[in-house]
Write a protein that holds these residues in place. Structure first.
Motif, PDB file in Angstrom:
ATOM      1  N   LEU A  91       0.656  -1.295   0.311  1.00  0.00           N
ATOM      2  CA  LEU A  91      -0.434  -0.310  -0.068  1.00  0.00           C
ATOM      3  C   LEU A  91       0.912   1.273   0.521  1.00  0.00           C
ATOM      4  CD1 LEU A  91      -0.797  -1.991   2.715  1.00  0.00           C
ATOM      5  CD2 LEU A  91      -2.997  -0.393   2.554  1.00  0.00           C
ATOM      6  N   ASP A  92       0.159   2.468  -0.670  1.00  0.00           N
ATOM      7  CA  ASP A  92       0.978   3.338  -0.303  1.00  0.00           C
ATOM      8  C   ASP A  92       0.962   4.519   1.079  1.00  0.00           C
ATOM      9  OD1 ASP A  92      -1.640   4.724  -0.936  1.00  0.00           O
ATOM     10  OD2 ASP A  92      -1.572   5.290  -2.891  1.00  0.00           O
ATOM     11  N   LYS A  93       0.758   5.485   1.481  1.00  0.00           N
ATOM     12  CA  LYS A  93       0.825   6.107   2.940  1.00  0.00           C
ATOM     13  C   LYS A  93      -0.573   6.395   2.384  1.00  0.00           C
ATOM     14  CE  LYS A  93       3.818   7.334   5.288  1.00  0.00           C
ATOM     15  NZ  LYS A  93       5.107   7.896   5.287  1.00  0.00           N
ATOM     16  N   GLN A  94      -0.998   6.775   1.574  1.00  0.00           N
ATOM     17  CA  GLN A  94      -2.530   6.896   1.809  1.00  0.00           C
ATOM     18  C   GLN A  94      -3.162   5.700   1.779  1.00  0.00           C
ATOM     19  OE1 GLN A  94      -0.458   8.688  -0.345  1.00  0.00           O
ATOM     20  NE2 GLN A  94      -0.007  10.020   0.917  1.00  0.00           N
ATOM     21  N   GLY A  95      -2.914   4.515   2.197  1.00  0.00           N
ATOM     22  CA  GLY A  95      -3.767   3.396   2.530  1.00  0.00           C
ATOM     23  C   GLY A  95      -4.109   2.869   0.931  1.00  0.00           C
ATOM     24  N   ASN A  96      -3.774   3.575  -0.093  1.00  0.00           N
ATOM     25  CA  ASN A  96      -4.328   2.528  -1.832  1.00  0.00           C
ATOM     26  C   ASN A  96      -3.907   1.751  -1.538  1.00  0.00           C
ATOM     27  OD1 ASN A  96      -6.104   4.762  -1.520  1.00  0.00           O
ATOM     28  ND2 ASN A  96      -4.222   6.031  -2.338  1.00  0.00           N
ATOM     29  N   VAL A  97      -4.458   0.693  -1.996  1.00  0.00           N
ATOM     30  CA  VAL A  97      -3.076  -1.005  -2.355  1.00  0.00           C
ATOM     31  C   VAL A  97      -2.814  -0.889  -3.715  1.00  0.00           C
ATOM     32  CG1 VAL A  97      -3.829  -3.272  -2.948  1.00  0.00           C
ATOM     33  CG2 VAL A  97      -4.729  -2.168  -1.113  1.00  0.00           C
ATOM     34  N   LEU A  98      -1.455  -1.081  -3.898  1.00  0.00           N
ATOM     35  CA  LEU A  98      -0.661  -0.783  -5.068  1.00  0.00           C
ATOM     36  C   LEU A  98      -0.727  -2.761  -5.827  1.00  0.00           C
ATOM     37  CD1 LEU A  98       2.583   1.316  -3.637  1.00  0.00           C
ATOM     38  CD2 LEU A  98       0.281   2.038  -4.865  1.00  0.00           C
ATOM     39  N   ALA A  99      -0.314  -3.039  -4.160  1.00  0.00           N
ATOM     40  CA  ALA A  99      -0.191  -4.303  -5.133  1.00  0.00           C
ATOM     41  C   ALA A  99      -0.400  -5.421  -4.129  1.00  0.00           C
ATOM     42  CB  ALA A  99       1.156  -4.752  -5.515  1.00  0.00           C
ATOM     43  N   ASP A 100      -1.417  -6.969  -4.523  1.00  0.00           N
ATOM     44  CA  ASP A 100      -1.124  -7.645  -3.693  1.00  0.00           C
ATOM     45  C   ASP A 100      -0.137  -8.645  -3.975  1.00  0.00           C
ATOM     46  OD1 ASP A 100      -2.944  -9.793  -1.873  1.00  0.00           O
ATOM     47  OD2 ASP A 100      -4.836  -9.349  -2.823  1.00  0.00           O
ATOM     48  N   LEU A 101       0.228  -9.686  -3.557  1.00  0.00           N
ATOM     49  CA  LEU A 101       1.425 -10.267  -3.965  1.00  0.00           C
ATOM     50  C   LEU A 101       1.038 -11.704  -3.314  1.00  0.00           C
ATOM     51  CD1 LEU A 101       4.512  -8.325  -3.590  1.00  0.00           C
ATOM     52  CD2 LEU A 101       3.073  -8.934  -5.827  1.00  0.00           C
ATOM     53  N   VAL A 102      -0.194 -12.509  -4.267  1.00  0.00           N
ATOM     54  CA  VAL A 102      -0.209 -13.437  -4.211  1.00  0.00           C
ATOM     55  C   VAL A 102       0.510 -15.310  -5.401  1.00  0.00           C
ATOM     56  CG1 VAL A 102      -1.909 -15.255  -3.541  1.00  0.00           C
ATOM     57  CG2 VAL A 102      -2.395 -12.983  -2.786  1.00  0.00           C
ATOM     58  N   GLY A 103       0.969 -16.051  -4.549  1.00  0.00           N
ATOM     59  CA  GLY A 103       1.164 -16.794  -5.138  1.00  0.00           C
ATOM     60  C   GLY A 103       2.958 -16.604  -5.667  1.00  0.00           C
ATOM     61  N   GLN A 104       3.698 -18.080  -5.803  1.00  0.00           N
ATOM     62  CA  GLN A 104       5.142 -18.258  -5.751  1.00  0.00           C
ATOM     63  C   GLN A 104       6.036 -17.418  -7.154  1.00  0.00           C
ATOM     64  OE1 GLN A 104       7.665 -19.237  -4.078  1.00  0.00           O
ATOM     65  NE2 GLN A 104       9.298 -18.961  -5.057  1.00  0.00           N
ATOM     66  N   GLY A 105       7.040 -16.092  -6.187  1.00  0.00           N
ATOM     67  CA  GLY A 105       7.533 -15.807  -8.325  1.00  0.00           C
ATOM     68  C   GLY A 105       6.530 -14.381  -8.718  1.00  0.00           C
ATOM     69  N   THR A 106       5.189 -13.930  -7.700  1.00  0.00           N
ATOM     70  CA  THR A 106       4.431 -12.858  -8.454  1.00  0.00           C
ATOM     71  C   THR A 106       5.333 -11.506  -7.434  1.00  0.00           C
ATOM     72  OG1 THR A 106       2.007 -13.689  -7.470  1.00  0.00           O
ATOM     73  CG2 THR A 106       2.509 -11.437  -8.033  1.00  0.00           C
ATOM     74  N   THR A 107       5.811 -10.650  -8.815  1.00  0.00           N
ATOM     75  CA  THR A 107       6.517  -9.376  -8.715  1.00  0.00           C
ATOM     76  C   THR A 107       5.946  -8.020  -8.918  1.00  0.00           C
ATOM     77  OG1 THR A 107       6.989  -9.583 -10.885  1.00  0.00           O
ATOM     78  CG2 THR A 107       8.434 -11.106  -9.341  1.00  0.00           C
ATOM     79  N   PHE A 108       6.102  -7.573  -8.086  1.00  0.00           N
ATOM     80  CA  PHE A 108       5.728  -5.820  -7.900  1.00  0.00           C
ATOM     81  C   PHE A 108       7.240  -4.463  -8.118  1.00  0.00           C
ATOM     82  CE2 PHE A 108       4.626  -2.050  -5.758  1.00  0.00           C
ATOM     83  CZ  PHE A 108       3.947  -1.597  -6.740  1.00  0.00           C
ATOM     84  N   ILE A 109       7.185  -3.756  -9.092  1.00  0.00           N
ATOM     85  CA  ILE A 109       8.696  -3.109  -8.975  1.00  0.00           C
ATOM     86  C   ILE A 109       7.705  -2.136  -8.044  1.00  0.00           C
ATOM     87  CG2 ILE A 109       9.900  -1.510 -10.171  1.00  0.00           C
ATOM     88  CD1 ILE A 109       9.003  -3.588 -12.856  1.00  0.00           C
ATOM     89  N   ALA A 110       8.641  -2.258  -6.814  1.00  0.00           N
ATOM     90  CA  ALA A 110       7.855  -0.727  -5.558  1.00  0.00           C
ATOM     91  C   ALA A 110       9.215   0.354  -6.102  1.00  0.00           C
ATOM     92  CB  ALA A 110       8.355  -2.003  -4.904  1.00  0.00           C
ATOM     93  N   GLY A 111      10.051   0.321  -6.852  1.00  0.00           N
ATOM     94  CA  GLY A 111      10.713   1.292  -7.124  1.00  0.00           C
ATOM     95  C   GLY A 111      11.254   1.672  -8.550  1.00  0.00           C
ATOM     96  N   GLN A 112      10.932   2.757  -9.829  1.00  0.00           N
ATOM     97  CA  GLN A 112      11.250   2.196 -11.285  1.00  0.00           C
ATOM     98  C   GLN A 112      12.920   3.446 -10.791  1.00  0.00           C
ATOM     99  OE1 GLN A 112       9.347   0.457 -13.784  1.00  0.00           O
ATOM    100  NE2 GLN A 112      11.134   0.599 -14.775  1.00  0.00           N
ATOM    101  N   GLY A 113      14.288   1.993 -11.850  1.00  0.00           N
ATOM    102  CA  GLY A 113      14.878   3.114 -12.129  1.00  0.00           C
ATOM    103  C   GLY A 113      15.097   3.843 -12.743  1.00  0.00           C
ATOM    104  N   GLY A 114      16.097   5.170 -12.808  1.00  0.00           N
ATOM    105  CA  GLY A 114      15.909   6.206 -13.510  1.00  0.00           C
ATOM    106  C   GLY A 114      16.677   5.635 -15.115  1.00  0.00           C
ATOM    107  N   ARG A 115      16.448   6.780 -16.382  1.00  0.00           N
ATOM    108  CA  ARG A 115      16.480   6.368 -17.642  1.00  0.00           C
ATOM    109  C   ARG A 115      18.330   6.613 -17.244  1.00  0.00           C
ATOM    110  NH1 ARG A 115      11.957   8.138 -21.891  1.00  0.00           N
ATOM    111  NH2 ARG A 115      10.305   7.193 -20.279  1.00  0.00           N
ATOM    112  N   GLY A 116      18.863   5.864 -18.325  1.00  0.00           N
ATOM    113  CA  GLY A 116      20.328   6.591 -18.550  1.00  0.00           C
ATOM    114  C   GLY A 116      20.250   8.207 -19.694  1.00  0.00           C
ATOM    115  N   GLY A 117      21.390   8.823 -19.263  1.00  0.00           N
ATOM    116  CA  GLY A 117      21.247   9.797 -20.458  1.00  0.00           C
ATOM    117  C   GLY A 117      21.862   9.361 -21.304  1.00  0.00           C
ATOM    118  N   LEU A 118      21.477  10.340 -22.328  1.00  0.00           N
ATOM    119  CA  LEU A 118      22.110  10.209 -24.118  1.00  0.00           C
ATOM    120  C   LEU A 118      23.246  10.654 -24.137  1.00  0.00           C
ATOM    121  CD1 LEU A 118      19.376  10.297 -26.866  1.00  0.00           C
ATOM    122  CD2 LEU A 118      20.169   7.969 -24.999  1.00  0.00           C
ATOM    123  N   GLY A 119      24.380   9.999 -24.352  1.00  0.00           N
ATOM    124  CA  GLY A 119      25.405  10.290 -24.685  1.00  0.00           C
ATOM    125  C   GLY A 119      25.645  11.494 -26.340  1.00  0.00           C
ATOM    126  N   ASN A 120      26.715  12.317 -26.802  1.00  0.00           N
ATOM    127  CA  ASN A 120      26.032  13.046 -27.758  1.00  0.00           C
ATOM    128  C   ASN A 120      26.418  12.524 -28.961  1.00  0.00           C
ATOM    129  OD1 ASN A 120      29.593  12.615 -27.817  1.00  0.00           O
ATOM    130  ND2 ASN A 120      29.544  14.535 -28.112  1.00  0.00           N
TER     131      ASN A 120
END
Length: 478
Positions: free
Chosen positions: A98-127
């Motif tokens: 859940l988030d801090k406001q109590g909204n459900v973000l994911a309900d993880l049931v079953g072996q191997g079920t995944t949820f991305i809690a934090g998305q990594g930042g994109r790399g910057g393009l070179g020149n």
């Protein structure tokens, strides 16, 4: 020392993307080899994954701050930076995020079920990636984006088919110990069980799990005792089993009133009215217990309950109980709808959706919001004039300049891009619209073009100077 934790607050931070590299290829006899800066690596994600071997959130109680690794910056010779390593966090089956406001973000049931809690930042393009026919030698690169950082709350809801409920010392732990191979702590004082116990029962061809809920007393749904803390563990069950003590030594209690009290607590907690109930009259190995069970059984059956008399100590009545539970569970499993294949729902944007919005706030500040403008601002190195010109190009092509003019923005008005807590604020000049077109030539290296006669180069410079002056006069507010 705490050994079982079923609710924690987790602070996750994904990895930052690596910065792109601004580099020019240098080689003997090739002084102008062109841009060769590589892209930055992607930041690592923070991923929650269900692991059946994990039964508690204790690790995250002691270490609530988790961060993935950053992406590496790009380098010359078209070398891209290494991606950050994802941080995989194992969680128990039945974890709700859940988030801090109590909204459900994911309900993880079953072996191997995944949820991305934090998305990594994109790399910057070179020149090298930013080079084009108009911008042949960019003298800048894009910055990597910061990784997503947020706070989430994880709650564990035990995945069990049967939930045993009842007063402390009613014999729930004893029943689990004889019905399954579980070895809970058993003693003759209340609140012996401080954590839910889980066991696996085999009855014929049906295998099911059974759990008890410790600490239910009057007022449990409002936080008394341990009930509110563990009532969430019965939400996923298919059947509720009331374990009633027929040999209680407390003069103000009897099995029927105990049943009524627990039912009231379950009703106030909510969401359990549709679960079938079974009543187990426990401790009939005691003579007074058997007599009391015979006395109250007709009354309970008249209420519609299926009643079983049992003794965990003498191991009587357990076979009938286990097979009755297996029958109910098999029916509940058969009634569940067949799970469909995962479908991807595509919701295209409206044809008139510009991808950003411009609004004037009460203090006169114009605020630009939108995924693209905010991301472009995060990627811009404001210490590099050429990078700022590239940002102006992108905003102009997106239509931000036009929308600011339509919203009434004038020279010198403040413009903010991004949310209030993390915005870039600048004084807007109308000449930026015309300047953005000229800035499209930022980064060009005329030495890479075919040589032109001196007279032609002089005429071109004079024409560019005249065009710039004319455009400046057109938008000059003075």
């Amino acid at each position: 020392m705490t050994t079982f934790v079923d609710r924690v607050e987790l602070h996750v931070a994904a990895g930052n993307g690596g910065h792109g590299c601004a580099s020019v290829h240098r080689e003997k006899f090739k002084p102008l080899g062109g841009p060769d800066g590589g892209n930055g690596g992607r930041g690592g994600d923070v991923i929650l994954v269900v692991d059946q071997s994990v039964t508690t959130l204790l690790d995250y109680h002691h270490s609530p701050h988790r961060k993935a690794t950053n992406g590496q910056p790009g380098a010359g010779d078209n070398r891209s930076g290494k991606d950050g390593q994802d941080l995989v966090l194992p969680v128990p089956d039945g974890t709700v995020v859940l988030d801090k406001q109590g909204n459900v973000l994911a309900d993880l049931v079953g072996q191997g079920t995944t949820f991305i809690a934090g998305q990594g930042g994109r790399g910057g393009l070179g020149n090298a990636a930013l080079a084009s026919a108009r911008r042949k030698a960019p003298g800048f690169a894009l910055l990597g984006e910061p990784g997503e950082a947020r706070d989430v709350v994880m709650e564990l809801k035990t995945v069990a088919d049967v939930a045993l409920v009842g007063y402390p010392s009613a014999g729930k732990s004893s029943l689990i110990s004889v019905l399954s191979a579980a070895k809970p702590k058993i003693a003759d004082y209340p609140f012996t069980t401080l954590v839910p116990n889980l066991g696996v029962v085999t009855a014929g061809s049906t295998v099911y799990t059974i759990a008890d809920v410790p600490g239910l007393i009057p007022g449990a749904s409002q936080g008394r005792g341990l009930g509110l803390e563990f009532l969430r563990h019965v939400e996923r069950c298919s059947v509720l089993v009331h374990v009633l003590d027929t040999a209680t030594l407390e003069s103000d209690r009897d099995p029927v009133s105990d049943l009524d009290v627990i039912e009231e607590e379950l009703r106030q907690y909510g969401g359990l009215d549709d679960r079938p109930r079974i009543v187990v009259l426990n401790k009939i190995d005691i003579p007074d217990g058997q007599d009391l069970a015979d006395m109250i059984r007709p009354d309970l059956e008249a209420r519609g309950y299926r009643v079983f008399a049992a003794s965990a100590v003498a191991r009587t009545g357990l076979k009938e109980l286990s097979f009755a539970l297996a029958e109910i569970i098999a029916e509940a499993r058969a009634a569940k709808p067949v799970e469909e294949a995962t479908r991807i729902v595509i919701r295209p944007k409206a044809v008139d959706d510009a991808g950003f919005s411009v609004a004037q706030e009460e203090d006169g500040l114009f605020r630009v919001r939108g995924e693209k403008p905010e991301r472009w601002v995060r990627q811009t190195d404001f210490s590099n004039d050429e990078a700022v010109g590239y940002l102006a190009d992108r905003l102009s092509r997106l239509g931000v300049e036009d929308q600011l003019m339509k919203a009434g923005a004038r020279a010198g008005d403040g413009v903010a891009i991004g949310p209030e807590d993390n915005a870039v604020v600048f004084d807007w000049e109308p000449s930026m619209m015309a300047g953005a077109e000229m800035l499209g030539r930022r980064g060009e290296d005329h030495r890479l073009e075919a040589p032109r006669p001196a007279a032609q180069r002089r005429r071109d410079r004079e024409a560019e100077r005249d065009d710039a002056q004319r455009e400046f006069d057109e938008f000059d507010p003075f």
